[in-house]
Scaffold this active site. Structure first.
Site, PDB file in Angstrom:
ATOM      1  N   SER A  41      22.338  16.279 -19.621  1.00 29.74           N
ATOM      2  CA  SER A  41      22.060  17.582 -20.241  1.00 29.74           C
ATOM      3  C   SER A  41      21.625  18.612 -19.210  1.00 29.74           C
ATOM      4  CB  SER A  41      20.953  17.439 -21.299  1.00 29.74           C
ATOM      5  OG  SER A  41      21.345  16.582 -22.334  1.00 29.74           O
ATOM      6  N   HIS A  72      26.661  19.663 -22.954  1.00 30.96           N
ATOM      7  CA  HIS A  72      27.679  18.692 -22.570  1.00 30.96           C
ATOM      8  C   HIS A  72      29.050  19.291 -22.884  1.00 30.96           C
ATOM      9  CE1 HIS A  72      24.900  15.229 -21.946  1.00 30.96           C
ATOM     10  NE2 HIS A  72      24.156  15.925 -22.784  1.00 30.96           N
ATOM     11  N   HIS A  94      26.852  10.080 -26.809  1.00 30.13           N
ATOM     12  CA  HIS A  94      25.622   9.349 -27.089  1.00 30.13           C
ATOM     13  C   HIS A  94      25.768   8.534 -28.367  1.00 30.13           C
ATOM     14  CE1 HIS A  94      24.526  12.982 -24.808  1.00 30.13           C
ATOM     15  NE2 HIS A  94      23.547  12.267 -24.287  1.00 30.13           N
ATOM     16  N   TYR A  96      23.632   8.364 -30.725  1.00 26.35           N
ATOM     17  CA  TYR A  96      23.136   9.116 -31.877  1.00 26.35           C
ATOM     18  C   TYR A  96      24.169  10.098 -32.444  1.00 26.35           C
ATOM     19  CZ  TYR A  96      22.022  12.813 -28.438  1.00 26.35           C
ATOM     20  OH  TYR A  96      22.076  13.751 -27.448  1.00 26.35           O
ATOM     21  N   GLU A  97      25.248  10.357 -31.698  1.00 28.90           N
ATOM     22  CA  GLU A  97      26.309  11.214 -32.216  1.00 28.90           C
ATOM     23  C   GLU A  97      27.202  10.480 -33.218  1.00 28.90           C
ATOM     24  OE1 GLU A  97      28.237  13.854 -29.121  1.00 28.90           O
ATOM     25  OE2 GLU A  97      27.018  12.574 -27.815  1.00 28.90           O
ATOM     26  N   ALA A 124      18.575  13.626 -18.468  1.00 36.93           N
ATOM     27  CA  ALA A 124      17.284  14.250 -18.725  1.00 36.93           C
ATOM     28  C   ALA A 124      16.441  13.265 -19.531  1.00 36.93           C
ATOM     29  CB  ALA A 124      17.473  15.539 -19.515  1.00 36.93           C
ATOM     30  N   MET A 222      17.851   8.891 -23.843  1.00 41.32           N
ATOM     31  CA  MET A 222      18.823   8.495 -24.866  1.00 41.32           C
ATOM     32  C   MET A 222      20.224   8.232 -24.321  1.00 41.32           C
ATOM     33  SD  MET A 222      17.727  11.236 -27.820  1.00 41.32           S
ATOM     34  CE  MET A 222      15.988  11.526 -28.209  1.00 41.32           C
ATOM     35  N   SER A 223      20.344   7.854 -23.056  1.00 43.85           N
ATOM     36  CA  SER A 223      21.678   7.642 -22.476  1.00 43.85           C
ATOM     37  C   SER A 223      21.611   6.616 -21.352  1.00 43.85           C
ATOM     38  CB  SER A 223      22.233   8.978 -21.948  1.00 43.85           C
ATOM     39  OG  SER A 223      21.469   9.423 -20.830  1.00 43.85           O
ATOM     40  N   ASN A 246      10.112  16.703 -19.696  1.00 41.38           N
ATOM     41  CA  ASN A 246       8.960  16.882 -20.590  1.00 41.38           C
ATOM     42  C   ASN A 246       8.042  15.672 -20.517  1.00 41.38           C
ATOM     43  OD1 ASN A 246      11.400  15.727 -22.251  1.00 41.38           O
ATOM     44  ND2 ASN A 246       9.559  15.025 -23.323  1.00 41.38           N
ATOM     45  N   HIS A 258      15.031  20.027 -27.882  1.00 42.04           N
ATOM     46  CA  HIS A 258      16.178  20.002 -26.974  1.00 42.04           C
ATOM     47  C   HIS A 258      16.242  21.286 -26.157  1.00 42.04           C
ATOM     48  CE1 HIS A 258      19.950  18.492 -25.433  1.00 42.04           C
ATOM     49  NE2 HIS A 258      20.576  19.602 -25.795  1.00 42.04           N
TER      50      HIS A 258
END
Length: 283
Positions: A41, A72, A94, A96-97, A124, A222-223, A246, A258
């Site tokens: 990201s 992306h 990802h 989650y997509e 990230a 998450m990746s 963060n 995000h």
């Protein structure tokens, strides 16, 4: 032809789909990449660094999944940096997509079949360790994959790797040392630690973050993890670089968003791009 629902229990169909994808990309570029990179990201602008690049939108590539998340863009660049041919994925998919991990990692197999022997993964992530701060970069030395559905589940493609994969060294030690040396020479602060995978798209609760800390994670994201597993299975040498955007909720009273992730990535993208260029140059 685009195979929308690839049967991952059928090795013949999988290999047919991969060859179709590779043949199409080769019809769009004559370059043979030795290094591949998947951009996380906010790092999509890195692809503009490539010279003499051939650019192929994911939506044009047979069987290639298309990202749906902001930051992306979904384009494959094949060009040159420091005299080396490199393939850069401007965006990833990802779990989650709605994609399964076999689909997420399909491009990794394609990159290997195109000729890339090395893979740089960027992402990230949020800091679990109190020793990290937003804006830090971290070399991934290991990962926790507890919540990552196994991407090697299903048909075994003997042409691409063994049925059972040794993951004792998921990230290449020599590449980790190279990244440390490059960062030191450039005066860039860089950390090293363990990446904990979280499926998303929700951010973690405080209890979950504390559990990750007990398990040994320094950051959570998450990746990356599924991509690394498949790359190692394919015999690729992998370097992972995390951009800490963060503090997780146990360290911060504010809410994570995000937009915050993208904003911090924009602030640190310049030094990240410079470091990646230096690493590619010396690989």
């Amino acid at each position: 032809m685009k195979i929308q629902n690839l049967d991952y229990t059928d090795a013949g169909l999988m290999m047919s789909a991969l060859r179709e994808t590779v043949d199409y990309i080769r019809s769009r570029t004559r370059k043979v990449p030795e290094i591949a990179m998947i951009l996380g990201s906010g790092l999509g602008d890195y692809a503009s660094q490539l010279e003499n690049a051939d650019i192929i939108p994911y939506e044009d590539i047979p069987n290639f999944p298309k990202p749906t998340v902001s930051g992306h863009s979904g384009r494959l660049f094949v060009g040159e940096i420091a005299g080396k041919c490199i393939a850069v994925m401007q965006g990833r998919n990802h779990y989650y997509e709605g994609y399964d991990t076999q689909t997420i990692t399909y491009p990794v197999r394609v990159l290997r079949m195109l000729g890339a022997g090395s893979l740089i993964l960027t992402n990230a992530c949020g800091a679990v360790s109190r020793h990290f701060v937003p804006g830090d970069l971290m070399i991934i030395e290991n990962h926790l994959a507890h919540f990552c559905p196994p991407p090697l589940r299903g048909a075994h493609l003997e042409e691409l790797g063994p049925r059972f994969t040794d993951m004792s060294r998921p990230y290449d030690p020599e590449y980790m040392e190279l990244a440390r040396r490059c960062a030191k020479d450039m005066g860039i602060r860089i950390q090293q630690g363990v990446y904990g995978y979280w499926p998303g798209p929700t951010y973690e609760t405080a209890a979950e973050v504390r559990a990750y800390g007990v398990l040994g994670a320094d950051v959570v994201g998450m990746s990356t993890v599924a991509e690394d597993m498949v790359a190692v299975n394919c015999g690729m040498r992998v370097l992972g670089i995390s951009c800490i955007t963060n503090m997780t909720c146990i360290h911060s009273s504010g809410k994570t968003s995000h937009d915050e992730v993208i904003q911090v990535m924009e602030q640190i993208s310049e030094k990240t791009v410079k470091l990646l260029n230096r690493i590619v140059e010396e690989m």
